[in-house]
Motif scaffolding. Structure first.
Motif, PDB file in Angstrom:
ATOM      1  N   PRO A  21       0.844  -1.191   0.000  1.00 32.67           N
ATOM      2  CA  PRO A  21       0.000   0.000   0.000  1.00 32.67           C
ATOM      3  C   PRO A  21       0.883   1.245   0.000  1.00 32.67           C
ATOM      4  O   PRO A  21       1.993   1.207   0.534  1.00 32.67           O
ATOM      5  CB  PRO A  21      -0.780  -0.125   1.324  1.00 32.67           C
ATOM      6  N   PRO A  22       0.478   2.343  -0.607  1.00 33.16           N
ATOM      7  CA  PRO A  22      -0.850   2.578  -1.199  1.00 33.16           C
ATOM      8  C   PRO A  22      -1.004   2.096  -2.645  1.00 33.16           C
ATOM      9  O   PRO A  22      -2.124   2.022  -3.152  1.00 33.16           O
ATOM     10  CB  PRO A  22      -0.963   4.096  -1.145  1.00 33.16           C
ATOM     11  N   ARG A  59      -3.284  -0.921  -3.468  1.00 34.43           N
ATOM     12  CA  ARG A  59      -4.719  -0.721  -3.269  1.00 34.43           C
ATOM     13  C   ARG A  59      -5.350   0.144  -4.361  1.00 34.43           C
ATOM     14  O   ARG A  59      -6.552   0.435  -4.296  1.00 34.43           O
ATOM     15  CB  ARG A  59      -4.963  -0.068  -1.901  1.00 34.43           C
TER      16      ARG A  59
END
Length: 459
Positions: A269-270, A273
């Motif tokens: 992440p990020p 995602r």
């Protein structure tokens, strides 16, 4: 759309016409020659487009800061006119998109013009007008951006609109998918960055995302992991920091650390995602699966020719190029000047980065890096500007420490004075806090590799 992959699927298996091959080969070879072929000019390495930009920069010379200031003021005047009066010519289309922007970007454009005017006329706070803050942005960076992006915006279609991306993407799609989880065509972004400029790599990625060839996750990962600074800038850093004689181990270290980060960071992440959705106005326009019995080379040529045969005509290419130039000059340049000046003021006139980097001192000491306290701020200040770590490390006596800082500054990638501003301005869905996290992730991943190789190669 004319270049939908339905057309490509139908065309790739058809016999390759001589006209189609020429339409693919001639512009693509021109694009390769301009963007991807390095050559020596004196003591430096450059590319064709960079040489053209340098020529224009030399021709305009001292007039470029004046031109930049005028452009920044023009951007503010046109933006405020559109926002306040809603003229008919900017109610829809490209001009509406360029000037009817969100309030935050209006503020950034006003700040960029204000900083430029203060620096140009040397009025206002010294923190803004100093040669190493506003002066760097207006007198050093703005001329480079004006000349470099002028040619990049005009010439980039030769590299991306006539099938070369499809050809390379199809050839290397398997290793890029397996190693990086990315389309093969992203190899072009990386090559353009290495040979030319990280900003060119981001420009390619942005256009490919907006045209439906990368989804949001892919575009975000490519822009933040493959848009490294050029070999030419790497040479400048080693020269400035006094490790020219170590350039080969230096660049080997940068490549190794950068590749490891490019494998790991998109899986965290990020970036992990991010959505797999494509840019909504165009949808998915890419097809990299070989569903026939053709050889990989024949399939790749078919994809390339199909793309070339649906490429925009000269007039449309000219309109696209002019809009790209206007978007960069009137939209991106104010943002770069505003964010870059603020970042440099924070770095040079406040102890912010010294405070933030305090936890790095014991880490560097544990890694047996000499002069850890002096080196710590240089490990994080690169978020403001890519050249600041070299400036801070230039007075450090330890060759190993200077080697580590120089390598780290090239592998962190996210610097707000240029790449960061370009990403925030683009339609790629990346927020400021995400850029901060990615910068820290890249620092955490690449620093141990760089230190290990530094101890091994430098001692």
């Amino acid at each position: 759309m004319a270049n939908s992959f339905d057309t490509q699927l139908a065309s790739r298996a058809a016999p390759l016409s001589r006209a189609g091959l020429l339409k693919f080969l001639i512009p693509s070879l021109l694009g390769i020659g301009l963007f991807l072929v390095p050559f020596s000019t004196g003591d430096t390495i450059n590319i064709g487009m960079g040489l053209m930009a340098d020529g224009l920069k030399a021709l305009l010379g001292d007039a470029l800061p004046t031109i930049a200031t005028v452009v920044l003021c023009l951007s503010v005047a046109l933006t405020l006119t559109v926002k306040l009066t809603r003229p008919a010519w900017a109610r829809e289309g490209a001009l509406h998109e360029l000037f009817d922007v969100a309030p935050l970007w209006v503020i950034m454009r006003v700040l960029g013009a204000a900083f430029a005017l203060m620096t140009y006329f040397q009025v206002g706070p010294e923190a803004v007008t100093a040669s190493f803050t506003g002066g760097v942005m207006l007198n050093d960076l703005a001329p480079v951006l004006l000349t470099f992006f002028f040619f990049a915006a005009i010439l980039l279609p030769f590299l991306v609109d006539f099938g070369f991306m499809e050809f390379i993407g199809s050839l290397v799609r398997t290793p890029f998918r397996k190693i990086f989880g990315l389309p093969g065509r992203s190899a072009i972004d990386a090559t353009a960055s290495w040979m030319g400029s990280g900003t060119v790599g981001v420009l390619i990625t942005t256009q490919q995302y907006e045209q439906g060839y990368y989804n949001a996750r892919e575009a975000s990962a490519i822009a933040t992991n493959f848009s490294i600074v050029s070999i030419a800038f790497a040479l400048l850093v080693t020269s400035f920091i006094g490790i020219n004689h170590l350039f080969v181990p230096f660049y080997l270290t940068v490549v190794v650390a950068g590749l490891v980060a490019a494998v790991i960071v998109p899986r965290l992440p990020p970036l992990s995602r991010k959505s797999n959705a494509y840019h909504e106005p165009v949808g998915c326009q890419i097809q990299e699966e070989n569903t026939g019995d053709q050889s990989l080379l024949r399939y790749s040529l078919g994809m390339a020719v199909a793309r070339a045969e649906t490429a925009p005509g000269p007039l449309k290419l000219a309109r696209i190029a002019l809009f790209n130039v206007a978007d960069i000059f009137l939209g991106l340049l104010p943002l770069v000047i505003a964010i870059g000046t603020v970042a440099l003021v924070l770095a040079e006139f406040t102890p912010l980065f010294t405070w933030l980097s305090a936890p790095m001192v014991p880490v560097l000491e544990w890694m047996r890096i000499p002069e850890a306290e002096a080196a710590a701020p240089a490990t994080l200040v690169g978020f403001a500007d890519m050249f600041l770590p070299a400036v801070l490390a230039s007075d450090i006596e330890s060759e190993l420490t200077r080697f580590v800082i120089a390598c780290l500054s090239l592998t962190q990638l996210i610097y707000m004075s240029e790449i960061g501003a370009l990403l925030l301005k683009s339609k790629i869905p990346l927020k400021l806090w995400e850029l901060v996290v990615i910068f820290l992730l890249r620092t955490a991943i690449t620093l141990p590799i760089i230190v290990f190789m530094g101890h091994w190669l430098v001692g």
